[in-house]
Design a protein around this motif. Sequence first.
Motif, PDB file in Angstrom:
ATOM      1  N   LYS A 199       0.865  -1.181   0.000  1.00  0.00           N
ATOM      2  CA  LYS A 199       0.000   0.000   0.000  1.00  0.00           C
ATOM      3  C   LYS A 199       0.903   1.232   0.000  1.00  0.00           C
ATOM      4  CE  LYS A 199      -4.089  -2.003   0.878  1.00  0.00           C
ATOM      5  NZ  LYS A 199      -5.449  -1.770   1.305  1.00  0.00           N
ATOM      6  N   TYR A 214      -1.339   5.885   2.757  1.00  0.00           N
ATOM      7  CA  TYR A 214      -2.205   5.258   3.757  1.00  0.00           C
ATOM      8  C   TYR A 214      -1.694   5.539   5.177  1.00  0.00           C
ATOM      9  CZ  TYR A 214      -4.681   2.515   0.181  1.00  0.00           C
ATOM     10  OH  TYR A 214      -5.448   2.131  -0.895  1.00  0.00           O
ATOM     11  N   LEU A 251      -6.756  -2.857   6.746  1.00  0.00           N
ATOM     12  CA  LEU A 251      -6.655  -1.913   5.635  1.00  0.00           C
ATOM     13  C   LEU A 251      -5.230  -1.406   5.432  1.00  0.00           C
ATOM     14  CD1 LEU A 251      -8.739  -0.615   3.706  1.00  0.00           C
ATOM     15  CD2 LEU A 251      -8.984   1.239   5.338  1.00  0.00           C
ATOM     16  N   PHE A 259     -16.756 -13.043   7.362  1.00  0.00           N
ATOM     17  CA  PHE A 259     -17.378 -12.265   6.282  1.00  0.00           C
ATOM     18  C   PHE A 259     -17.998 -13.126   5.195  1.00  0.00           C
ATOM     19  CE2 PHE A 259     -14.861  -9.178   8.451  1.00  0.00           C
ATOM     20  CZ  PHE A 259     -15.650  -8.041   8.379  1.00  0.00           C
ATOM     21  N   LEU A 297     -13.009  -1.628  10.519  1.00  0.00           N
ATOM     22  CA  LEU A 297     -14.260  -2.074   9.903  1.00  0.00           C
ATOM     23  C   LEU A 297     -15.349  -1.007  10.010  1.00  0.00           C
ATOM     24  CD1 LEU A 297     -14.206  -5.784  11.109  1.00  0.00           C
ATOM     25  CD2 LEU A 297     -13.804  -4.955   8.784  1.00  0.00           C
ATOM     26  N   MET A 303     -22.210   1.955  -8.903  1.00  0.00           N
ATOM     27  CA  MET A 303     -20.818   1.944  -8.413  1.00  0.00           C
ATOM     28  C   MET A 303     -19.812   1.973  -9.566  1.00  0.00           C
ATOM     29  SD  MET A 303     -20.676  -0.446  -5.034  1.00  0.00           S
ATOM     30  CE  MET A 303     -21.530  -1.848  -5.692  1.00  0.00           C
ATOM     31  N   ALA A 342     -14.759   3.932  -3.623  1.00  0.00           N
ATOM     32  CA  ALA A 342     -13.296   3.966  -3.535  1.00  0.00           C
ATOM     33  C   ALA A 342     -12.823   4.347  -4.934  1.00  0.00           C
ATOM     34  CB  ALA A 342     -12.755   2.609  -3.108  1.00  0.00           C
ATOM     35  N   ARG A 358      -0.722   1.797  -4.654  1.00  0.00           N
ATOM     36  CA  ARG A 358       0.354   0.902  -4.251  1.00  0.00           C
ATOM     37  C   ARG A 358       1.676   1.624  -4.465  1.00  0.00           C
ATOM     38  NH1 ARG A 358      -3.668  -1.179  -2.861  1.00  0.00           N
ATOM     39  NH2 ARG A 358      -4.377  -3.314  -3.176  1.00  0.00           N
ATOM     40  N   PRO A 395     -14.851  -1.968  -8.242  1.00  0.00           N
ATOM     41  CA  PRO A 395     -15.227  -1.069  -7.142  1.00  0.00           C
ATOM     42  C   PRO A 395     -14.717  -1.579  -5.794  1.00  0.00           C
ATOM     43  CG  PRO A 395     -17.114  -2.358  -7.845  1.00  0.00           C
ATOM     44  CD  PRO A 395     -16.010  -2.628  -8.830  1.00  0.00           C
ATOM     45  N   PHE A 396     -14.471  -2.896  -5.702  1.00  0.00           N
ATOM     46  CA  PHE A 396     -14.000  -3.464  -4.435  1.00  0.00           C
ATOM     47  C   PHE A 396     -12.524  -3.868  -4.506  1.00  0.00           C
ATOM     48  CE2 PHE A 396     -18.610  -4.266  -4.447  1.00  0.00           C
ATOM     49  CZ  PHE A 396     -18.958  -3.697  -3.235  1.00  0.00           C
ATOM     50  N   GLY A 421     -15.257  -6.837   2.830  1.00  0.00           N
ATOM     51  CA  GLY A 421     -16.676  -6.609   3.132  1.00  0.00           C
ATOM     52  C   GLY A 421     -17.592  -6.656   1.916  1.00  0.00           C
TER      53      GLY A 421
HETATM   54  C1  HEM Z   1     -19.825  -0.192  -1.262  1.00  0.00           C
HETATM   55  C2  HEM Z   1     -19.068  -0.453  -0.219  1.00  0.00           C
HETATM   56  C3  HEM Z   1     -17.590  -0.710  -0.244  1.00  0.00           C
HETATM   57  C4  HEM Z   1     -16.662  -0.400  -1.194  1.00  0.00           C
HETATM   58  C5  HEM Z   1     -16.874   0.299  -2.527  1.00  0.00           C
HETATM   59  C6  HEM Z   1     -15.382  -0.882  -0.707  1.00  0.00           C
HETATM   60  C7  HEM Z   1     -14.186  -0.789  -1.416  1.00  0.00           C
HETATM   61  C8  HEM Z   1     -12.987  -1.321  -0.991  1.00  0.00           C
HETATM   62  C9  HEM Z   1     -11.781  -1.350  -1.776  1.00  0.00           C
HETATM   63  C10 HEM Z   1     -11.602  -0.800  -3.183  1.00  0.00           C
HETATM   64  C11 HEM Z   1     -10.812  -1.957  -1.029  1.00  0.00           C
HETATM   65  C12 HEM Z   1      -9.382  -2.266  -1.461  1.00  0.00           C
HETATM   66  C13 HEM Z   1      -8.443  -1.112  -1.228  1.00  0.00           C
HETATM   67  C14 HEM Z   1      -7.045  -1.399  -1.737  1.00  0.00           C
HETATM   68  O1  HEM Z   1      -6.797  -2.376  -2.418  1.00  0.00           O
HETATM   69  O2  HEM Z   1      -6.171  -0.575  -1.439  1.00  0.00           O
HETATM   70  C15 HEM Z   1     -11.411  -2.291   0.245  1.00  0.00           C
HETATM   71  C16 HEM Z   1     -10.749  -2.893   1.285  1.00  0.00           C
HETATM   72  C17 HEM Z   1     -11.328  -3.173   2.502  1.00  0.00           C
HETATM   73  N1  HEM Z   1     -12.666  -3.036   2.845  1.00  0.00           N
HETATM   74 FE1  HEM Z   1     -14.127  -2.352   1.635  1.00  0.00          FE
HETATM   75  N2  HEM Z   1     -15.568  -1.448   0.525  1.00  0.00           N
HETATM   76  C18 HEM Z   1     -16.898  -1.378   0.840  1.00  0.00           C
HETATM   77  C19 HEM Z   1     -17.521  -1.868   1.972  1.00  0.00           C
HETATM   78  C20 HEM Z   1     -16.869  -2.469   3.016  1.00  0.00           C
HETATM   79  C21 HEM Z   1     -17.504  -3.022   4.185  1.00  0.00           C
HETATM   80  C22 HEM Z   1     -19.009  -3.053   4.412  1.00  0.00           C
HETATM   81  C23 HEM Z   1     -16.513  -3.471   5.015  1.00  0.00           C
HETATM   82  C24 HEM Z   1     -16.614  -4.129   6.356  1.00  0.00           C
HETATM   83  C25 HEM Z   1     -17.673  -4.273   7.085  1.00  0.00           C
HETATM   84  C26 HEM Z   1     -15.253  -3.214   4.346  1.00  0.00           C
HETATM   85  C27 HEM Z   1     -14.012  -3.504   4.859  1.00  0.00           C
HETATM   86  C28 HEM Z   1     -12.826  -3.440   4.143  1.00  0.00           C
HETATM   87  C29 HEM Z   1     -11.528  -3.849   4.684  1.00  0.00           C
HETATM   88  C30 HEM Z   1     -11.244  -4.344   6.091  1.00  0.00           C
HETATM   89  C31 HEM Z   1     -10.588  -3.699   3.653  1.00  0.00           C
HETATM   90  C32 HEM Z   1      -9.106  -4.031   3.700  1.00  0.00           C
HETATM   91  C33 HEM Z   1      -8.931  -5.475   3.293  1.00  0.00           C
HETATM   92  C34 HEM Z   1      -7.482  -5.963   3.270  1.00  0.00           C
HETATM   93  O3  HEM Z   1      -6.607  -5.213   2.837  1.00  0.00           O
HETATM   94  O4  HEM Z   1      -7.287  -7.119   3.661  1.00  0.00           O
HETATM   95  N3  HEM Z   1     -15.503  -2.619   3.138  1.00  0.00           N
HETATM   96  N4  HEM Z   1     -12.740  -1.912   0.239  1.00  0.00           N
END
Ligand code: HEM
Length: 473
Positions: free
Chosen positions: A80, A84, A96, A114, A268, A329, A335, A340, A399-400, A409
Amino acid sequence: MSTAVADPRASNAQPPGPRGKPIVGSLLEAWDDPLALMLGGFASHGSIVRYKFAWIPYVVVADAEAAQHVLVKNARAYHKSPNYDGLKLMLGHGLLTSEGEFWKKQRRLAQPAFHRERLAGFVREMTACTEDLLAEWSRSSERTIDLHRAMMRLTFRIVGKTLLSVDLDGEARAVGEALDVALHWANDYVESIVKIPPSWPTPSNRRFVKAKATLDTLVMRVVVDRRAAMERGETVPNDLLQMLLEAKDADTGETMNDEQLKNELLTLVLAGHETTANALTFTLYLLAKHKDVRDKMRAEAESVLEGRTPTMQDLPKMPYTLQVAEEAMRLYPPAWAFERIALEDDVVGGYAIPKGTIVGISPYVMHRNPKYFADPERFDPSRFEKSAQSERPKHAYIPFGGGPRTCIGIAFALMELQVLLPMIVRAWDLDPPSDYELELDPSVTLRPANGMPVERRAITPLRSTPAEPATAR
Ligand code: HEM
């Protein structure tokens, strides 16, 4: 689109990009309007663009294969980015922000909590919180409300209930404010060129330290109280905290200590509410602009739910709702970019990425790449019909995120969107005033600048309208 200035097949070719101004490069434009800068770079130079932000080399990737390379295939060569660090100071070492073996261990411990099946119990909390909001709207005579604020409050409350079994809408409201202060501080910290450590007693640092103490104290108290209740043999809620408390490393039998638990819970709470609130807000905004889509989604909700609140079993029967949320989305990824840093020299999409380069993967730009999404500014949920999805490379829609650091999540967020949207849409028309123009605020997450005013109008459910045949997913 101009042609690349160097031969991209040669591994020492630099990605094309704007020259920027002397010394600062494109930094001022990035501060002023990063979305315009990135979209402009994409239009002029292509899907892998090199910028210079003062002395920092920065490459923006909006190409699916290149994103897959950085996030998945060669993920071990990236960490990362240092951007960050502000979040790290706020959240401590959590999922994160951590790296390496520590991250791997934490992810392994948290992952089972999860899984979709384990989250099923949370649908009840989600519907209960939404019903409270809808009832509040029915009682209120206020015609215009701030939709983004309402969605933030709703998702914050849901996260509190499902994670910690605490009602964050009540006396613990101070937590929301503390989170806001800490997040703003983290954002400013990232954007400032000279990083003043939080231990220096500037007014902003003092506010941050106080806010962080509020957050740490609250979450730690919940953890300690829960352990005490377990020791007394009391019945404890089956929330995410409990799942994380009981999580054991399969190989070593190790569990999380209180400090780790606190950091993960704070992570979280932060990661889980604003992102989802933004997705809800943008989806409802797009539905207001596309009444035919809103009618179709409303009809699906009415036909499946027949006035009931949704259950887990209902969700697969509402594929159109999911398509709508996914398309929203695409256009407004909460996001909007994640970063990185290259730990070693690499070659991405044929271009040299020297060690130390920051690589920004931008869903906002990627999702507007006409190679993957024809007429990209058009809102069209049919892009997420199964057949259309299978025609795109997997990492064209991110998006995720993707790869090992993909959002933990996803299932939680998609479930929340699929539960909340039909409940809201079948009960209310929420339309921004006719002169409203959406302005985006790309801060840690992508949100509407200055909230989103909407005029509320209660609607009569379309009980007799059958759902249009929806595409199975
Ligand atoms: C629409 C809703 C959400 C979007 C768009 C989203 C988007 C993202 C994205 C893009 C990342 C990756 C970031 C990276 O690679 O640098 C991420 C990581 C993460 N998100 Fe989400 N997220 C959402 C909802 C949630 C929810 C509901 C939770 C928990 C309840 C959550 C917990 C996390 C955590 C803990 C990480 C880090 C995971 C790791 O690096 O192992 N997110 N999210």
